[in-house]
Write a protein that holds these residues in place. Structure first.
Motif, PDB file in Angstrom:
ATOM      1  N   ASP A 118     -91.751 -69.997  10.389  1.00 28.51           N
ATOM      2  CA  ASP A 118     -92.010 -68.966   9.383  1.00 28.51           C
ATOM      3  C   ASP A 118     -90.842 -67.971   9.348  1.00 28.51           C
ATOM      4  O   ASP A 118     -90.357 -67.525  10.384  1.00 28.51           O
ATOM      5  CB  ASP A 118     -93.325 -68.241   9.711  1.00 28.51           C
ATOM      6  N   SER A 119     -90.410 -67.602   8.139  1.00 26.16           N
ATOM      7  CA  SER A 119     -89.239 -66.724   7.992  1.00 26.16           C
ATOM      8  C   SER A 119     -89.462 -65.342   8.603  1.00 26.16           C
ATOM      9  O   SER A 119     -88.543 -64.747   9.172  1.00 26.16           O
ATOM     10  CB  SER A 119     -88.885 -66.581   6.514  1.00 26.16           C
ATOM     11  N   LEU A 120     -90.704 -64.799   8.494  1.00 22.81           N
ATOM     12  CA  LEU A 120     -90.982 -63.484   9.071  1.00 22.81           C
ATOM     13  C   LEU A 120     -91.081 -63.562  10.597  1.00 22.81           C
ATOM     14  O   LEU A 120     -90.522 -62.731  11.306  1.00 22.81           O
ATOM     15  CB  LEU A 120     -92.288 -62.914   8.482  1.00 22.81           C
ATOM     16  N   TYR A 121     -91.785 -64.584  11.084  1.00 23.63           N
ATOM     17  CA  TYR A 121     -91.943 -64.717  12.534  1.00 23.63           C
ATOM     18  C   TYR A 121     -90.601 -64.882  13.240  1.00 23.63           C
ATOM     19  O   TYR A 121     -90.434 -64.470  14.388  1.00 23.63           O
ATOM     20  CB  TYR A 121     -92.839 -65.908  12.863  1.00 23.63           C
ATOM     21  N   LYS A 122     -89.629 -65.483  12.542  1.00 23.66           N
ATOM     22  CA  LYS A 122     -88.300 -65.653  13.126  1.00 23.66           C
ATOM     23  C   LYS A 122     -87.661 -64.303  13.479  1.00 23.66           C
ATOM     24  O   LYS A 122     -86.811 -64.220  14.382  1.00 23.66           O
ATOM     25  CB  LYS A 122     -87.376 -66.386  12.146  1.00 23.66           C
ATOM     26  N   GLN A 123     -88.067 -63.241  12.743  1.00 24.36           N
ATOM     27  CA  GLN A 123     -87.437 -61.930  12.938  1.00 24.36           C
ATOM     28  C   GLN A 123     -88.019 -61.148  14.127  1.00 24.36           C
ATOM     29  O   GLN A 123     -87.380 -60.225  14.616  1.00 24.36           O
ATOM     30  CB  GLN A 123     -87.579 -61.090  11.655  1.00 24.36           C
ATOM     31  N   TYR A 124     -89.222 -61.533  14.582  1.00 30.55           N
ATOM     32  CA  TYR A 124     -89.812 -60.809  15.724  1.00 30.55           C
ATOM     33  C   TYR A 124     -88.943 -60.929  16.979  1.00 30.55           C
ATOM     34  O   TYR A 124     -88.644 -59.923  17.626  1.00 30.55           O
ATOM     35  CB  TYR A 124     -91.226 -61.315  16.002  1.00 30.55           C
ATOM     36  N   PRO A 125     -88.495 -62.148  17.352  1.00 30.24           N
ATOM     37  CA  PRO A 125     -87.604 -62.234  18.519  1.00 30.24           C
ATOM     38  C   PRO A 125     -86.265 -61.525  18.285  1.00 30.24           C
ATOM     39  O   PRO A 125     -85.689 -60.967  19.219  1.00 30.24           O
ATOM     40  CB  PRO A 125     -87.398 -63.743  18.700  1.00 30.24           C
ATOM     41  N   VAL A 126     -85.785 -61.522  17.008  1.00 24.64           N
ATOM     42  CA  VAL A 126     -84.524 -60.828  16.706  1.00 24.64           C
ATOM     43  C   VAL A 126     -84.701 -59.333  16.935  1.00 24.64           C
ATOM     44  O   VAL A 126     -83.821 -58.658  17.501  1.00 24.64           O
ATOM     45  CB  VAL A 126     -84.092 -61.114  15.251  1.00 24.64           C
TER      46      VAL A 126
ATOM     47  N   ALA B 202     -86.322 -67.487  18.180  1.00 22.58           N
ATOM     48  CA  ALA B 202     -85.921 -67.254  16.795  1.00 22.58           C
ATOM     49  C   ALA B 202     -85.515 -68.560  16.110  1.00 22.58           C
ATOM     50  O   ALA B 202     -85.796 -68.764  14.919  1.00 22.58           O
ATOM     51  CB  ALA B 202     -84.767 -66.255  16.749  1.00 22.58           C
ATOM     52  N   ASP B 203     -84.881 -69.449  16.841  1.00 22.68           N
ATOM     53  CA  ASP B 203     -84.479 -70.746  16.283  1.00 22.68           C
ATOM     54  C   ASP B 203     -85.675 -71.664  16.039  1.00 22.68           C
ATOM     55  O   ASP B 203     -85.634 -72.523  15.145  1.00 22.68           O
ATOM     56  CB  ASP B 203     -83.491 -71.448  17.228  1.00 22.68           C
ATOM     57  N   GLN B 204     -86.749 -71.479  16.831  1.00 23.53           N
ATOM     58  CA  GLN B 204     -87.860 -72.436  16.803  1.00 23.53           C
ATOM     59  C   GLN B 204     -88.988 -72.054  15.838  1.00 23.53           C
ATOM     60  O   GLN B 204     -89.712 -72.942  15.370  1.00 23.53           O
ATOM     61  CB  GLN B 204     -88.424 -72.594  18.222  1.00 23.53           C
ATOM     62  N   TYR B 205     -89.140 -70.765  15.540  1.00 20.76           N
ATOM     63  CA  TYR B 205     -90.203 -70.371  14.600  1.00 20.76           C
ATOM     64  C   TYR B 205     -89.930 -70.983  13.217  1.00 20.76           C
ATOM     65  O   TYR B 205     -88.788 -70.997  12.743  1.00 20.76           O
ATOM     66  CB  TYR B 205     -90.291 -68.854  14.479  1.00 20.76           C
TER      67      TYR B 205
ATOM     68  N   ALA C  77     -83.740 -62.444  29.041  1.00 20.49           N
ATOM     69  CA  ALA C  77     -84.629 -62.097  27.929  1.00 20.49           C
ATOM     70  C   ALA C  77     -83.980 -62.451  26.593  1.00 20.49           C
ATOM     71  O   ALA C  77     -84.614 -63.061  25.713  1.00 20.49           O
ATOM     72  CB  ALA C  77     -84.947 -60.604  27.971  1.00 20.49           C
ATOM     73  N   ILE C  78     -82.692 -62.119  26.431  1.00 18.48           N
ATOM     74  CA  ILE C  78     -81.987 -62.430  25.182  1.00 18.48           C
ATOM     75  C   ILE C  78     -81.917 -63.938  24.967  1.00 18.48           C
ATOM     76  O   ILE C  78     -82.086 -64.433  23.841  1.00 18.48           O
ATOM     77  CB  ILE C  78     -80.568 -61.806  25.201  1.00 18.48           C
ATOM     78  N   TYR C  79     -81.691 -64.690  26.054  1.00 16.71           N
ATOM     79  CA  TYR C  79     -81.624 -66.150  25.957  1.00 16.71           C
ATOM     80  C   TYR C  79     -82.931 -66.719  25.385  1.00 16.71           C
ATOM     81  O   TYR C  79     -82.913 -67.533  24.457  1.00 16.71           O
ATOM     82  CB  TYR C  79     -81.357 -66.734  27.345  1.00 16.71           C
ATOM     83  N   TYR C  80     -84.071 -66.255  25.908  1.00 13.80           N
ATOM     84  CA  TYR C  80     -85.365 -66.772  25.444  1.00 13.80           C
ATOM     85  C   TYR C  80     -85.685 -66.290  24.020  1.00 13.80           C
ATOM     86  O   TYR C  80     -86.251 -67.034  23.213  1.00 13.80           O
ATOM     87  CB  TYR C  80     -86.478 -66.365  26.400  1.00 13.80           C
ATOM     88  N   TYR C  81     -85.310 -65.041  23.694  1.00 15.13           N
ATOM     89  CA  TYR C  81     -85.552 -64.536  22.336  1.00 15.13           C
ATOM     90  C   TYR C  81     -84.786 -65.364  21.305  1.00 15.13           C
ATOM     91  O   TYR C  81     -85.299 -65.688  20.226  1.00 15.13           O
ATOM     92  CB  TYR C  81     -85.134 -63.073  22.235  1.00 15.13           C
ATOM     93  N   LYS C  82     -83.552 -65.713  21.623  1.00 16.00           N
ATOM     94  CA  LYS C  82     -82.737 -66.517  20.695  1.00 16.00           C
ATOM     95  C   LYS C  82     -83.353 -67.900  20.483  1.00 16.00           C
ATOM     96  O   LYS C  82     -83.379 -68.421  19.362  1.00 16.00           O
ATOM     97  CB  LYS C  82     -81.312 -66.643  21.224  1.00 16.00           C
TER      98      LYS C  82
END
Length: 580
Positions: free
Chosen positions: A144-152, A139-142, A131-136
């Protein structure tokens, strides 16, 4: 201006293609409109939480876009389908769906959403590292600056599950420090972050700091009417109070239960009931326990039904797509057949004319080619005979004449020398005649081959022939027999003049289609570049004239090998005189 048959043929094909393209374009537009309409309706039903209807419409829309080969529209649809599957607890199914989406996805945000969904699925399946692997990755691929934080944020939630509170706190505090004032949903998002951060502090043992953040987050959620977000706050506070004040813990758990029931959020209802059962603070505990098991059984049944239904919807969508495509193809074929019927006879006439012309050209080409080869072979043979007569016989005859003029013919010794010289000339004439006379292609063919080869046997040279009698010569046409005989003669002459061989081996082989003649001697050999200059051009022409092939292997001081292959039957009818 004259036009070739190709011009009219291409013209007709262009007429057909234009009419076909016109029909296809109008039909494609209708399918595209239907696909877009279904997707819009599915989005509306998704927002209204009519998930079964949305699921059906998304699948049908996807099938239509696949028919159009419009892959750009498919990733979004698959992401929405996977989200519905996760709402219904089908995490394995959601992974399968978005994995298919990766095939089509080109947009970075689509790829990021797919990786985020894969992370959610693995988190729910307790595959935390995956799960952490896919979230990271998400985060790299979004972009939008806000959308990047959802996986984080999701990574932080996994860390809390793993009891890695320091890591979770570090991530959540880094998000809170960022500025998202240009986003409408920034307040909502930061409030959720604050709640999770407070919960992480509480779990780490920093209870006061944690409580302050969780309580502040709840007040903000109530103020901005984030009803769904308040469920998580109530559950966090219920957990906080469970060790301090079970009454307050029950109050928060009941608030979470009622709000989750209102929002139709089953997982949060189950979590609230678990806290109430664990507190065991009132006489209602048995009732809560019964509700928990009834609700859990119900959700398992609903989710299993959804899995079965979703599988059927996918199957039906695929089946309908295949049937519709089949019907469209049949309709198109019927319309095209009506168009083609008017021009079919013309097309057939043009094609037939084209084939007749092509066949005529090919026949003339090969006929002229074979004539050229035959003429060249005949010319080379005649040139060789003329050269031999000039080089070998003319000088000898001249010497005999000179001898007769200068010597007294009445002397016995002179007569014998003259007769001997005439006998030598006669022998040479017979040799030349034997090399170029007609060949017996009947029952005595093998015997004539042996006799011809045996003429080259001497004390210093041994000619070995194998498998000659094993070939079915009766089934081979005369042209092949003549060609083989002439080729062997030329090989023998070449060997005698150039090779200095002491051993020659000739092996015959055949299969159902071809005859093989393998020649080998232990002579001095030669450079490959000199092969055709050594008198073997005639042999090459003869082999090519009967559609045969040959391969020569030789090097200086390493002997001489020739592998000859030719089909048993030939279509070329050549008169005997051209085989010389």
């Amino acid at each position: 201006m004259l036009r070739s048959p190709f011009f009219y043929f291409i013209l007709l094909l262009s007429l057909f293609s234009c009419k076909k393209e016109s029909y296809t374009a109008s039909n494609t537009e209708l399918i595209r409109k239907e696909a877009l309409s279904l997707r819009i309706s599915a989005d509306e039903n998704y927002k209204k939480e009519n998930f079964n209807t949305a699921f059906y419409e998304f699948n049908k829309s996807k099938a239509l876009f696949e028919t159009l080969k419009d892959s750009a529209k498919i990733p979004y649809i698959l992401i929405q389908i996977a989200s519905i599957q996760q709402v219904n607890g089908d995490y394995y199914g959601s992974k399968e769906t978005v994995t298919e989406g990766l095939i089509y996805a080109k947009d970075k945000d689509h790829i990021a959403s797919i990786n985020n969904i894969l992370g959610i699925a693995d988190k729910e399946l307790s595959l935390y590292d995956d799960a952490i692997y896919y979230y990271k990755k998400a985060a790299d691929q979004y972009t939008d600056s806000l959308y990047k934080q959802y996986p984080v944020q999701n990574i932080a939630a996994v860390y809390i599950q793993q009891k890695k509170y320091d890591k979770a706190i570090a991530l959540l505090e880094s998000i809170l420090r960022k500025n998202f004032s240009n986003h409408e949903s920034s307040t909502l998002f930061k409030t959720a972050i604050k709640d999770n951060l407070g919960y992480a502090y509480f779990k780490k043992g920093m209870e006061d700091k944690g409580f302050h953040l969780m309580d502040e987050a709840l007040l903000t959620k109530v103020e901005i009417k984030d009803t769904y977000g308040s469920i998580e706050s109530y559950l966090h506070l219920a957990d906080y109070y469970s060790q301090k004040d079970k009454k307050k813990s029950d109050e928060n758990a009941l608030l979470a239960y009622k709000t989750a029931t209102k929002m139709n959020s089953v997982d949060e209802r189950l979590e609230a009931l678990q806290i109430l059962i664990s507190n065991d603070n009132t006489s209602n505990t048995p009732k809560y326990t019964q509700k928990y098991f009834t609700l859990n059984d119900s959700i398992i049944k609903v989710r299993n039904n959804f899995k079965n239904k979703s599988a059927k919807i996918k199957y039906d969508a695929k089946k309908e797509k295949d049937e519709n495509e089949k019907l469209r193809l049949e309709k198109a074929k019927n319309q095209l057949s009506l168009q083609r019927a008017k021009y079919l006879k013309i097309v057939f006439a043009i094609v037939f004319s084209f084939l007749v012309i092509l066949i005529f050209i090919l026949i003339r080409y090969y006929k002229n080619k074979n004539k050229a080869i035959e003429f060249k072979t005949s010319y080379n043979t005649e040139t060789r005979i003329a050269k031999k007569i000039h080089d070998e016989l003319a000088n000898d005859v001249f010497q005999v004449i000179a001898f007769a003029e200068s010597q007294p013919l009445y002397a016995e010794n002179t007569k014998e020398n003259l007769l001997q010289k005439l006998d030598d000339i006669y022998s040479r004439v017979r040799g030349i005649s034997r090399e170029n006379n007609s060949i017996d292609t009947g029952a005595n063919f093998t015997r004539s081959i042996k006799e011809m080869l045996s003429a080259y046997n001497t004390r210093e040279r041994n000619i070995m022939v194998t498998n000659l009698e094993d070939i079915n010569w009766e089934g081979i046409d005369d042209i092949k027999k003549i060609t083989i005989s002439r080729i062997l003669q030329e090989l023998m002459v070449n060997m005698k003049k150039h090779s200095k061989a002491s051993l020659v081996v000739i092996r015959f082989e055949s299969d159902q289609k071809s005859i093989f003649v393998n020649y080998m001697d232990n002579g001095i050999g030669c450079e490959k570049s000199m092969i055709l200059k050594n008198g073997l051009q005639n042999m090459a022409n003869r082999i090519l004239a009967v559609n045969g092939t040959f391969d020569i292997e030789t090097e200086p001081d390493k002997g001489f090998k020739v592998k000859i292959s030719m089909p048993e039957q030939t279509q070329i009818k050549v008169k005997e005189k051209f085989a010389y």
